[in-house]
Design a protein around this motif. Sequence first.
Motif, PDB file in Angstrom:
ATOM      1  N   GLY A   1       0.804  -1.220   0.000  1.00 60.58           N
ATOM      2  CA  GLY A   1       0.000   0.000   0.000  1.00 60.58           C
ATOM      3  C   GLY A   1       0.833   1.264   0.000  1.00 60.58           C
ATOM      4  O   GLY A   1       0.297   2.370   0.008  1.00 60.58           O
ATOM      5  N   THR A   2       2.137   1.087  -0.016  1.00 56.38           N
ATOM      6  CA  THR A   2       3.082   2.214  -0.005  1.00 56.38           C
ATOM      7  C   THR A   2       4.004   2.081  -1.209  1.00 56.38           C
ATOM      8  O   THR A   2       4.397   0.979  -1.567  1.00 56.38           O
ATOM      9  N   GLY A   3       4.376   3.196  -1.811  1.00 58.78           N
ATOM     10  CA  GLY A   3       5.402   3.165  -2.837  1.00 58.78           C
ATOM     11  C   GLY A   3       6.760   3.023  -2.158  1.00 58.78           C
ATOM     12  O   GLY A   3       6.982   3.585  -1.087  1.00 58.78           O
ATOM     13  N   VAL A   4       7.652   2.238  -2.748  1.00 57.77           N
ATOM     14  CA  VAL A   4       8.969   2.012  -2.149  1.00 57.77           C
ATOM     15  C   VAL A   4      10.064   2.293  -3.162  1.00 57.77           C
ATOM     16  O   VAL A   4      10.063   1.736  -4.256  1.00 57.77           O
ATOM     17  N   LEU A   5      10.979   3.182  -2.779  1.00 51.69           N
ATOM     18  CA  LEU A   5      12.207   3.383  -3.535  1.00 51.69           C
ATOM     19  C   LEU A   5      13.227   2.484  -2.846  1.00 51.69           C
ATOM     20  O   LEU A   5      13.631   2.734  -1.717  1.00 51.69           O
ATOM     21  N   LEU A   6      13.582   1.392  -3.517  1.00 48.85           N
ATOM     22  CA  LEU A   6      14.452   0.358  -2.972  1.00 48.85           C
ATOM     23  C   LEU A   6      15.844   0.558  -3.552  1.00 48.85           C
ATOM     24  O   LEU A   6      16.054   0.381  -4.747  1.00 48.85           O
ATOM     25  N   ASN A   7      16.787   0.960  -2.690  1.00 48.17           N
ATOM     26  CA  ASN A   7      18.131   1.307  -3.142  1.00 48.17           C
ATOM     27  C   ASN A   7      19.138   0.302  -2.589  1.00 48.17           C
ATOM     28  O   ASN A   7      19.177   0.046  -1.391  1.00 48.17           O
ATOM     29  N   PHE A   8      19.953  -0.274  -3.482  1.00 52.34           N
ATOM     30  CA  PHE A   8      21.008  -1.212  -3.106  1.00 52.34           C
ATOM     31  C   PHE A   8      22.343  -0.480  -3.143  1.00 52.34           C
ATOM     32  O   PHE A   8      22.678   0.147  -4.152  1.00 52.34           O
ATOM     33  N   TRP A   9      23.111  -0.587  -2.041  1.00 54.70           N
ATOM     34  CA  TRP A   9      24.322   0.224  -1.906  1.00 54.70           C
ATOM     35  C   TRP A   9      25.366  -0.498  -1.047  1.00 54.70           C
ATOM     36  O   TRP A   9      25.077  -1.509  -0.416  1.00 54.70           O
ATOM     37  N   ALA A  10      26.567   0.082  -1.017  1.00 53.97           N
ATOM     38  CA  ALA A  10      27.640  -0.373  -0.122  1.00 53.97           C
ATOM     39  C   ALA A  10      28.516   0.833   0.209  1.00 53.97           C
ATOM     40  O   ALA A  10      28.614   1.777  -0.587  1.00 53.97           O
ATOM     41  N   SER A  11      29.151   0.793   1.357  1.00 50.03           N
ATOM     42  CA  SER A  11      29.954   1.936   1.804  1.00 50.03           C
ATOM     43  C   SER A  11      31.239   2.128   0.999  1.00 50.03           C
ATOM     44  O   SER A  11      31.795   3.208   0.974  1.00 50.03           O
ATOM     45  N   TRP A  12      31.691   1.096   0.292  1.00 55.30           N
ATOM     46  CA  TRP A  12      32.908   1.200  -0.519  1.00 55.30           C
ATOM     47  C   TRP A  12      32.623   1.768  -1.916  1.00 55.30           C
ATOM     48  O   TRP A  12      33.543   2.048  -2.674  1.00 55.30           O
ATOM     49  N   CYS A  13      31.358   1.947  -2.240  1.00 55.02           N
ATOM     50  CA  CYS A  13      30.917   2.397  -3.567  1.00 55.02           C
ATOM     51  C   CYS A  13      30.782   3.924  -3.550  1.00 55.02           C
ATOM     52  O   CYS A  13      29.883   4.451  -2.894  1.00 55.02           O
ATOM     53  N   ASP A  14      31.672   4.621  -4.249  1.00 53.25           N
ATOM     54  CA  ASP A  14      31.653   6.096  -4.239  1.00 53.25           C
ATOM     55  C   ASP A  14      30.326   6.693  -4.697  1.00 53.25           C
ATOM     56  O   ASP A  14      29.817   7.602  -4.039  1.00 53.25           O
ATOM     57  N   PRO A  15      29.725   6.238  -5.812  1.00 53.78           N
ATOM     58  CA  PRO A  15      28.420   6.803  -6.190  1.00 53.78           C
ATOM     59  C   PRO A  15      27.351   6.562  -5.117  1.00 53.78           C
ATOM     60  O   PRO A  15      26.481   7.407  -4.898  1.00 53.78           O
TER      61      PRO A  15
END
Length: 178
Positions: A63-77
Amino acid sequence: MERALRSSWTRALMLVLILFAIGYAVFQSLAGKREEVEVGQKAPDFALTNLQGQTVRLSDYGGTGVLLNFWASWCDPCVNEMPLLNEAYGQLPGVEIIAVNMGETKERASEFADRHRLKLPILLDSQGEVKKQYKISGLPSTFLVDDKGRIVQKFSGELSRSDIINFMERIQPKSGRN
């Protein structure tokens, strides 16, 4: 005569090796074919632990829109976009932002979250199970999931402030819009 026999054996062995290599390549390509997570299909559900040790499921956000972001702390972007995601967190009613840390320890992700004063939910995919489900090949990767649980868009690469706001507006449920 012996030389001709050795030459025949060498050619036969080379032919067998070439056929084996071709067969192996065909087998690997067939075995390696992964079903893509496609726009329009239901987002794969998952259960991950957050930094507080609680289990969180994507389906919890129905019932909610989700912006699902995959990341890591070593990844500059990823590091560049994380403060922007944090700023946008909670800005639009009916839209959640979930940051899934890929392959790092709870300690490392917590240290990063503390250093950057992140308030958005951070989930830990330490074993890479969700990475496999979503076929993540590079970071950062973002999936927009609508309020019905369908993938609306996939995006690979760093998000700008305007990208984040535009994406959030795309998945904001009609009832949450002003």
